[in-house]
Design a protein around this motif. Structure first.
Motif, PDB file in Angstrom:
ATOM      1  N   VAL A 176      -6.720  -1.202  -0.847  1.00 31.87           N
ATOM      2  CA  VAL A 176      -5.912  -0.291  -0.039  1.00 31.87           C
ATOM      3  C   VAL A 176      -5.930  -0.918   1.544  1.00 31.87           C
ATOM      4  CG1 VAL A 176      -7.919   1.037   0.454  1.00 31.87           C
ATOM      5  CG2 VAL A 176      -5.470   2.326   0.536  1.00 31.87           C
ATOM      6  N   VAL A 177      -4.768  -0.510   2.221  1.00 24.00           N
ATOM      7  CA  VAL A 177      -4.619  -0.488   3.523  1.00 24.00           C
ATOM      8  C   VAL A 177      -4.441   0.892   4.088  1.00 24.00           C
ATOM      9  CG1 VAL A 177      -3.433  -1.497   5.632  1.00 24.00           C
ATOM     10  CG2 VAL A 177      -3.757  -3.036   3.591  1.00 24.00           C
ATOM     11  N   CYS A 178      -5.459   1.285   4.225  1.00 20.36           N
ATOM     12  CA  CYS A 178      -5.481   2.868   4.557  1.00 20.36           C
ATOM     13  C   CYS A 178      -4.683   3.576   5.528  1.00 20.36           C
ATOM     14  CB  CYS A 178      -6.904   3.544   4.412  1.00 20.36           C
ATOM     15  SG  CYS A 178      -7.883   2.729   5.531  1.00 20.36           S
ATOM     16  N   ASN A 179      -4.377   2.784   6.526  1.00 18.45           N
ATOM     17  CA  ASN A 179      -3.560   3.031   7.748  1.00 18.45           C
ATOM     18  C   ASN A 179      -3.411   2.170   8.689  1.00 18.45           C
ATOM     19  OD1 ASN A 179      -5.919   3.550   9.494  1.00 18.45           O
ATOM     20  ND2 ASN A 179      -6.283   5.464   8.233  1.00 18.45           N
ATOM     21  N   GLN A 206      -2.719 -10.374  -9.047  1.00 20.55           N
ATOM     22  CA  GLN A 206      -1.729 -10.406 -10.235  1.00 20.55           C
ATOM     23  C   GLN A 206      -1.280  -8.817 -10.588  1.00 20.55           C
ATOM     24  OE1 GLN A 206      -1.422 -13.509 -11.673  1.00 20.55           O
ATOM     25  NE2 GLN A 206      -2.665 -14.054  -9.692  1.00 20.55           N
ATOM     26  N   LYS A 207      -0.249  -9.007 -11.312  1.00 16.78           N
ATOM     27  CA  LYS A 207       0.514  -7.570 -11.894  1.00 16.78           C
ATOM     28  C   LYS A 207      -0.440  -6.588 -12.254  1.00 16.78           C
ATOM     29  CE  LYS A 207       4.245  -5.237 -12.622  1.00 16.78           C
ATOM     30  NZ  LYS A 207       5.002  -4.888 -11.503  1.00 16.78           N
ATOM     31  N   GLU A 208      -1.500  -6.737 -12.942  1.00 14.59           N
ATOM     32  CA  GLU A 208      -2.620  -6.058 -13.668  1.00 14.59           C
ATOM     33  C   GLU A 208      -3.420  -5.145 -12.460  1.00 14.59           C
ATOM     34  OE1 GLU A 208      -4.215  -9.815 -14.525  1.00 14.59           O
ATOM     35  OE2 GLU A 208      -2.465  -9.212 -14.439  1.00 14.59           O
ATOM     36  N   ASP A 209      -3.434  -5.854 -11.198  1.00 14.10           N
ATOM     37  CA  ASP A 209      -4.049  -5.492 -10.285  1.00 14.10           C
ATOM     38  C   ASP A 209      -3.411  -4.093  -9.454  1.00 14.10           C
ATOM     39  OD1 ASP A 209      -6.191  -7.283 -10.420  1.00 14.10           O
ATOM     40  OD2 ASP A 209      -5.045  -8.950  -9.467  1.00 14.10           O
ATOM     41  N   TRP A 210      -4.077  -3.176  -8.576  1.00 21.06           N
ATOM     42  CA  TRP A 210      -3.317  -2.142  -8.025  1.00 21.06           C
ATOM     43  C   TRP A 210      -3.492  -2.470  -6.620  1.00 21.06           C
ATOM     44  CZ3 TRP A 210      -5.069   2.939 -10.631  1.00 21.06           C
ATOM     45  CH2 TRP A 210      -4.476   3.015 -11.756  1.00 21.06           C
ATOM     46  N   PHE A 211      -2.494  -1.987  -5.715  1.00 21.51           N
ATOM     47  CA  PHE A 211      -2.590  -1.876  -4.289  1.00 21.51           C
ATOM     48  C   PHE A 211      -2.107  -0.573  -3.984  1.00 21.51           C
ATOM     49  CE2 PHE A 211      -0.030  -1.956  -0.266  1.00 21.51           C
ATOM     50  CZ  PHE A 211      -1.400  -2.287   0.627  1.00 21.51           C
ATOM     51  N   LEU A 212      -2.755   0.090  -3.206  1.00 18.22           N
ATOM     52  CA  LEU A 212      -2.707   1.664  -2.988  1.00 18.22           C
ATOM     53  C   LEU A 212      -1.910   1.638  -1.825  1.00 18.22           C
ATOM     54  CD1 LEU A 212      -4.764   1.984  -5.197  1.00 18.22           C
ATOM     55  CD2 LEU A 212      -5.689   3.941  -3.945  1.00 18.22           C
ATOM     56  N   ARG A 213      -0.646   2.179  -1.573  1.00 19.20           N
ATOM     57  CA  ARG A 213       0.038   2.150  -0.486  1.00 19.20           C
ATOM     58  C   ARG A 213       0.560   3.561   0.222  1.00 19.20           C
ATOM     59  NH1 ARG A 213       6.099  -0.630  -0.829  1.00 19.20           N
ATOM     60  NH2 ARG A 213       6.298   1.214  -2.355  1.00 19.20           N
ATOM     61  N   ASN A 214      -0.189   3.755   1.386  1.00 25.70           N
ATOM     62  CA  ASN A 214       0.051   4.776   2.190  1.00 25.70           C
ATOM     63  C   ASN A 214       1.464   5.043   2.687  1.00 25.70           C
ATOM     64  OD1 ASN A 214      -0.088   7.236   3.661  1.00 25.70           O
ATOM     65  ND2 ASN A 214      -1.803   6.448   5.016  1.00 25.70           N
ATOM     66  N   VAL A 215       2.231   5.906   2.078  1.00 25.29           N
ATOM     67  CA  VAL A 215       3.687   6.279   2.229  1.00 25.29           C
ATOM     68  C   VAL A 215       3.780   7.098   3.534  1.00 25.29           C
ATOM     69  CG1 VAL A 215       4.540   5.339   0.056  1.00 25.29           C
ATOM     70  CG2 VAL A 215       4.088   7.875   0.630  1.00 25.29           C
ATOM     71  N   THR A 219       4.154   2.456   9.538  1.00 25.59           N
ATOM     72  CA  THR A 219       3.721   1.125   9.852  1.00 25.59           C
ATOM     73  C   THR A 219       3.064   0.322   8.539  1.00 25.59           C
ATOM     74  OG1 THR A 219       3.086   1.817  11.975  1.00 25.59           O
ATOM     75  CG2 THR A 219       2.490  -0.462  11.270  1.00 25.59           C
ATOM     76  N   VAL A 220       2.377   1.019   7.731  1.00 22.56           N
ATOM     77  CA  VAL A 220       1.997   0.545   6.223  1.00 22.56           C
ATOM     78  C   VAL A 220       3.391   0.035   5.591  1.00 22.56           C
ATOM     79  CG1 VAL A 220       0.860   0.855   4.125  1.00 22.56           C
ATOM     80  CG2 VAL A 220      -0.349   1.534   6.237  1.00 22.56           C
ATOM     81  N   VAL A 221       4.217   1.020   5.423  1.00 27.62           N
ATOM     82  CA  VAL A 221       5.376   0.971   4.579  1.00 27.62           C
ATOM     83  C   VAL A 221       6.197  -0.420   5.194  1.00 27.62           C
ATOM     84  CG1 VAL A 221       7.453   1.871   4.005  1.00 27.62           C
ATOM     85  CG2 VAL A 221       5.456   3.236   3.861  1.00 27.62           C
ATOM     86  N   ASP A 233       1.777   4.252  -4.955  1.00 27.00           N
ATOM     87  CA  ASP A 233       2.046   4.908  -3.484  1.00 27.00           C
ATOM     88  C   ASP A 233       1.370   6.453  -3.600  1.00 27.00           C
ATOM     89  OD1 ASP A 233       3.669   3.043  -2.629  1.00 27.00           O
ATOM     90  OD2 ASP A 233       5.696   3.884  -3.403  1.00 27.00           O
ATOM     91  N   PHE A 234       0.816   6.824  -2.284  1.00 23.67           N
ATOM     92  CA  PHE A 234       0.109   7.782  -2.308  1.00 23.67           C
ATOM     93  C   PHE A 234       0.649   8.631  -0.942  1.00 23.67           C
ATOM     94  CE2 PHE A 234      -2.714   4.899   0.120  1.00 23.67           C
ATOM     95  CZ  PHE A 234      -3.175   5.733   1.386  1.00 23.67           C
ATOM     96  N   SER A 235       0.406  10.014  -0.888  1.00 22.43           N
ATOM     97  CA  SER A 235       0.951  10.788  -0.025  1.00 22.43           C
ATOM     98  C   SER A 235       0.173  12.087   0.098  1.00 22.43           C
ATOM     99  CB  SER A 235       2.507  10.994  -0.049  1.00 22.43           C
ATOM    100  OG  SER A 235       2.875  11.920   1.050  1.00 22.43           O
ATOM    101  N   LEU A 236       0.078  12.774   1.228  1.00 20.31           N
ATOM    102  CA  LEU A 236      -0.590  14.062   1.334  1.00 20.31           C
ATOM    103  C   LEU A 236       0.381  14.920   1.341  1.00 20.31           C
ATOM    104  CD1 LEU A 236      -3.144  13.522   4.301  1.00 20.31           C
ATOM    105  CD2 LEU A 236      -3.829  14.403   1.769  1.00 20.31           C
ATOM    106  N   THR A 237       1.805  14.645   1.532  1.00 16.28           N
ATOM    107  CA  THR A 237       2.703  15.668   1.870  1.00 16.28           C
ATOM    108  C   THR A 237       3.825  15.469   0.877  1.00 16.28           C
ATOM    109  OG1 THR A 237       3.708  14.107   3.367  1.00 16.28           O
ATOM    110  CG2 THR A 237       2.542  15.518   4.496  1.00 16.28           C
ATOM    111  N   ARG A 238       3.936  14.433   0.180  1.00 14.37           N
ATOM    112  CA  ARG A 238       5.113  14.115  -0.961  1.00 14.37           C
ATOM    113  C   ARG A 238       4.199  14.204  -2.436  1.00 14.37           C
ATOM    114  NH1 ARG A 238       7.731   8.700   0.897  1.00 14.37           N
ATOM    115  NH2 ARG A 238       8.362   8.699  -1.243  1.00 14.37           N
ATOM    116  N   GLN A 239       5.265  14.724  -3.387  1.00 19.38           N
ATOM    117  CA  GLN A 239       4.817  14.723  -4.901  1.00 19.38           C
ATOM    118  C   GLN A 239       5.584  13.806  -5.517  1.00 19.38           C
ATOM    119  OE1 GLN A 239       4.963  19.049  -5.693  1.00 19.38           O
ATOM    120  NE2 GLN A 239       3.029  19.383  -4.496  1.00 19.38           N
ATOM    121  N   ASP A 240       6.741  13.157  -4.967  1.00 15.37           N
ATOM    122  CA  ASP A 240       7.394  12.269  -5.730  1.00 15.37           C
ATOM    123  C   ASP A 240       6.745  10.637  -5.767  1.00 15.37           C
ATOM    124  OD1 ASP A 240       7.792  11.724  -3.006  1.00 15.37           O
ATOM    125  OD2 ASP A 240       9.888  11.048  -3.274  1.00 15.37           O
TER     126      ASP A 240
END
Length: 438
Positions: A176-179, A206-215, A219-221, A233-240
């Protein structure tokens, strides 16, 4: 003939990587500007040691590679010689990764929140077993690779951009790049270069690894592009998105990770840290029961918005780890008003303008250290003093019931302290002495 490697910097990580490379058949040379207390042990292993300076005799181009302490700038003349001559330079994280082939990594970087996420992930992994914590907190990865090279371990790994600049094959299973916010502009050539260096965390995945992206972080996006692994993708404000909050619960797709009410620490940014740690732990095989038990029992990281105590209606908080404005905004947003803010320290070349939005919450900023004059245009009410100690005394004299005295410096500590931990510890000692006075 053994391939030759030069290790620049003999702090804990330098000594560890020198021993690891020596064991794997390299002719290792280690050099440091200071005295090397492990000199005798290293020499017994056949490692060449140069201390109290970097002699010109070490300026060669036939090294297999160089391992540089991440805190040493590439612009330092001795290091820059190798940059100019295109000798490969890596950091000890890369070497530890190469040899500890049975380690599983959850890697955390970003501007703020790294230590909280890393600590929380480590506590979750501990419940699973075979857990270690490494990088910016815990131990150098090379030291753990030396000790546990043939074992399976689950690693919570906090990485600075300095460490990421020197990777080549490092590939965590989840990262993760948290912010992102401007920082370390006394080290990096530009803020863009700083942001880009953070994104190296997933470049070998590789494809099977995960990267958590703070949408929630534009700046991260903007910088998280060409991601070769699965993006969560993760968010405190969105549910999509993949990782989100809904109905008082945190969800990964349709899997409920934990209930918000069970998390004892206030602040949305802390909840975001918990979401990330829980998701990373799940990817690394921690059970939901162990994730939820850790969430319920987690205590704040020392020096990060740490409550110290209260006297005469005045509350004291130690946020010494807030060494940039992004961290300070998180702290200021946790209180509605009446903040007596203690800020200042070493000038890293970053602007304080984004603190101006909290002027109505800051009753007075007591600014200290090298940057103290720079806070005058930021807040309506500012007093300047030389030291943090004077700042605390001034704040106590001004404080009334209902006020918050908050050490949240927005600067590194190097003008007056060796690190933020020493600064925060002294602050706590002074506050506790005041609280205990009759």
């Amino acid at each position: 003939m053994k391939p030759s490697v030069l290790v620049i910097g003999a702090a804990k990580s330098g000594v560890a990587v020198a021993k690891l490379l020596n064991r794997h058949g390299y002719a290792v040379i280690i050099t440091d500007m200071q005295e090397i207390k492990e000199k005798a042990e290293l020499q017994e292993r056949g490692i060449q040691v140069y201390e109290k300076g970097h002699p010109d005799i070490l300026k060669r181009e036939d090294y297999a590679f160089i391992v540089k302490n991440p805190g040493i700038k590439y612009t330092v003349p001795f290091v820059n010689y190798f940059v100019q001559h295109q000798v490969k330079i890596v950091t000890e994280v890369e070497i530890g990764y190469r040899y500890a082939s049975h380690f599983h990594y959850g890697a955390i970087t970003g501007t703020n929140g790294k230590t909280t996420i890393t600590t929380m992930l480590y506590e979750m992994l501990q419940r699973k077993g075979n857990a270690i914590v490494a990088g910016n907190i815990g131990f150098p990865l090379s030291a753990l690779a030396y000790d546990f090279e043939e074992e399976e371990k689950y690693v919570a790994l906090e990485l600075s951009n300095f460490q990421l600049l020197g990777i080549e094959t490092f590939a965590p299973e989840v990262s993760v790049v948290c912010n992102l916010a401007p920082d370390h502009l006394d080290y990096m050539p530009s803020v863009e270069a700083y942001y880009e260096s953070k994104m190296r965390i997933y470049e070998n995945c590789q494809k099977e690894d995960w990267f958590l992206r703070n949408v929630d972080d534009p700046t991260v996006v903007a910088y998280a592009k060409n991601i070769p692994c699965t993006t969560i993708d993760f968010s405190l404000t969105r549910q999509d998105v993949d990782l989100y909050r809904k109905d008082g619960k945190v969800w990964l797709h349709d899997l409920m990770l934990f209930e918000e009410s069970r998390f004892p620490i206030v602040g949305d940014y802390n909840l975001s840290n918990a979401m990330v740690a829980a998701c990373m732990a799940y990817k690394l095989g921690v059970s939901l029961a162990d994730i939820q038990a850790t969430i319920a029992s987690f205590q704040p990281v020392e020096h990060r918005l740490e409550y110290i105590g209260e006297k005469d209606g005045v509350k004291f908080y130690n946020d010494s780890k807030a060494t940039n404005t992004h961290a300070v905004t998180a702290a200021l947003s946790s209180f509605d008003k009446n903040i007596l803010l203690l800020a200042g320290g070493h000038d890293k070349g970053i602007s304080f303008l984004d603190l101006k939005q909290y002027d109505d919450r800051v009753k007075c900023c007591i600014a200290f250290g090298e940057t103290r004059e720079q806070f005058k245009p930021i807040f309506t009410h500012v007093e300047t003093v030389e030291t943090m100690q004077e700042a605390l005394h001034t704040a106590i004299a001004k404080a009334q019931s209902g006020d918050i005295i908050l050490l949240s410096p927005a600067c590194s500590s190097y003008d007056q302290f060796p690190n933020y931990e020493v600064r925060g510890t002294l602050f706590k000692e002074m506050v506790r002495a005041y609280l205990e006075k009759a």
